[in-house]
Design a protein around this motif. Structure first.
Motif, PDB file in Angstrom:
ATOM      1  N   ASP A  55       0.823  -1.200   0.000  1.00 16.17           N
ATOM      2  CA  ASP A  55       0.000   0.000   0.000  1.00 16.17           C
ATOM      3  C   ASP A  55       0.861   1.254   0.000  1.00 16.17           C
ATOM      4  OD1 ASP A  55      -2.606  -1.266   2.219  1.00 16.17           O
ATOM      5  OD2 ASP A  55      -2.268  -1.582   0.085  1.00 16.17           O
ATOM      6  N   ASP A 111      -7.157  14.449  -4.029  1.00 16.16           N
ATOM      7  CA  ASP A 111      -7.151  12.988  -4.055  1.00 16.16           C
ATOM      8  C   ASP A 111      -5.898  12.408  -3.396  1.00 16.16           C
ATOM      9  OD1 ASP A 111      -5.712  14.037  -6.238  1.00 16.16           O
ATOM     10  OD2 ASP A 111      -5.947  12.194  -7.400  1.00 16.16           O
ATOM     11  N   GLU A 116      -6.455  12.752   0.374  1.00 17.71           N
ATOM     12  CA  GLU A 116      -7.423  11.741   0.810  1.00 17.71           C
ATOM     13  C   GLU A 116      -6.761  10.372   0.932  1.00 17.71           C
ATOM     14  OE1 GLU A 116     -10.422  12.105  -2.183  1.00 17.71           O
ATOM     15  OE2 GLU A 116     -11.430  13.754  -1.152  1.00 17.71           O
ATOM     16  N   GLN A 117      -5.897  10.054  -0.015  1.00 16.34           N
ATOM     17  CA  GLN A 117      -5.184   8.783   0.005  1.00 16.34           C
ATOM     18  C   GLN A 117      -4.291   8.689   1.250  1.00 16.34           C
ATOM     19  OE1 GLN A 117      -2.591   8.329  -3.369  1.00 16.34           O
ATOM     20  NE2 GLN A 117      -2.481   6.110  -3.155  1.00 16.34           N
ATOM     21  N   VAL A 142      -4.722  10.308   4.116  1.00 18.92           N
ATOM     22  CA  VAL A 142      -5.583  10.222   5.295  1.00 18.92           C
ATOM     23  C   VAL A 142      -6.068   8.779   5.478  1.00 18.92           C
ATOM     24  CG1 VAL A 142      -7.819  10.918   6.279  1.00 18.92           C
ATOM     25  CG2 VAL A 142      -6.313  12.632   5.264  1.00 18.92           C
ATOM     26  N   ARG A 143      -6.510   8.161   4.393  1.00 18.21           N
ATOM     27  CA  ARG A 143      -6.971   6.761   4.487  1.00 18.21           C
ATOM     28  C   ARG A 143      -5.845   5.848   4.944  1.00 18.21           C
ATOM     29  NH1 ARG A 143      -9.678   8.103  -0.300  1.00 18.21           N
ATOM     30  NH2 ARG A 143      -8.039   7.152  -1.526  1.00 18.21           N
ATOM     31  N   TYR A 144      -4.676   6.018   4.367  1.00 17.56           N
ATOM     32  CA  TYR A 144      -3.544   5.165   4.718  1.00 17.56           C
ATOM     33  C   TYR A 144      -3.144   5.377   6.179  1.00 17.56           C
ATOM     34  CZ  TYR A 144       0.972   2.911   4.740  1.00 17.56           C
ATOM     35  OH  TYR A 144       2.027   2.088   5.054  1.00 17.56           O
ATOM     36  N   SER A 170      -4.910   6.544   8.657  1.00 18.98           N
ATOM     37  CA  SER A 170      -5.961   6.060   9.547  1.00 18.98           C
ATOM     38  C   SER A 170      -5.960   4.542   9.666  1.00 18.98           C
ATOM     39  CB  SER A 170      -7.333   6.530   9.061  1.00 18.98           C
ATOM     40  OG  SER A 170      -7.392   7.932   9.069  1.00 18.98           O
ATOM     41  N   ALA A 171      -5.632   3.865   8.594  1.00 20.57           N
ATOM     42  CA  ALA A 171      -5.656   2.405   8.590  1.00 20.57           C
ATOM     43  C   ALA A 171      -4.370   1.781   9.127  1.00 20.57           C
ATOM     44  CB  ALA A 171      -5.904   1.896   7.174  1.00 20.57           C
ATOM     45  N   GLN A 227      -1.950   5.488  12.298  1.00 16.49           N
ATOM     46  CA  GLN A 227      -2.880   6.073  13.270  1.00 16.49           C
ATOM     47  C   GLN A 227      -2.219   7.140  14.149  1.00 16.49           C
ATOM     48  OE1 GLN A 227      -4.597   2.712  15.296  1.00 16.49           O
ATOM     49  NE2 GLN A 227      -5.633   2.012  13.460  1.00 16.49           N
ATOM     50  N   THR A 284      -6.010  16.310   7.487  1.00 21.57           N
ATOM     51  CA  THR A 284      -7.422  16.699   7.333  1.00 21.57           C
ATOM     52  C   THR A 284      -7.579  18.219   7.335  1.00 21.57           C
ATOM     53  OG1 THR A 284      -7.797  16.362   9.704  1.00 21.57           O
ATOM     54  CG2 THR A 284      -8.414  14.566   8.235  1.00 21.57           C
TER      55      THR A 284
END
Length: 99
Positions: free
Chosen positions: A11, A38, A41-42, A44-46, A48-49, A52, A61
């Motif tokens: 990832d 975009d 956003e990518q 932030v998703r990474y 968060s998953a 952290q 954000t």
């Protein structure tokens, strides 16, 4: 089937910042100024998953929110915005030099 560590590395290879997992918050902060929505956003998703890291999530954000707000805000007319209230033509305030 890849384990969690292998999936994490796979990832990370797709992220807009090289070696993202090893970057400190200060380096991330200096790198996100020119990123598109975009890409943020990518990240932030990474983040968060996987990592952290709360300060990094807040940083990403906040930048994403500013970028979105700027894209929705109408451009000001005339470049300087509206005139101050007491300097509009035809409007006089008591004690002004024109009285």
């Amino acid at each position: 089937m890849p384990d969690e560590r292998q999936r994490k590395v796979a990832d990370q290879e797709d992220l807009p910042l090289n070696d993202y997992d090893h970057l400190p918050r200060v380096s991330i902060e200096g790198s996100i100024g020119a990123m598109e929505e975009d890409e943020l956003e990518q990240l932030v998703r990474y983040e968060s998953a996987h990592r952290q890291r709360t300060p990094v999530i807040r940083l990403l954000t906040a930048r994403l929110r500013r970028l979105r707000h700027r894209s929705r805000a109408p451009a000001p007319e005339g470049g300087y915005g509206p005139a101050p209230r007491n300097s509009r033509p035809g409007r006089h305030t008591p004690g002004s030099p024109s009285e």
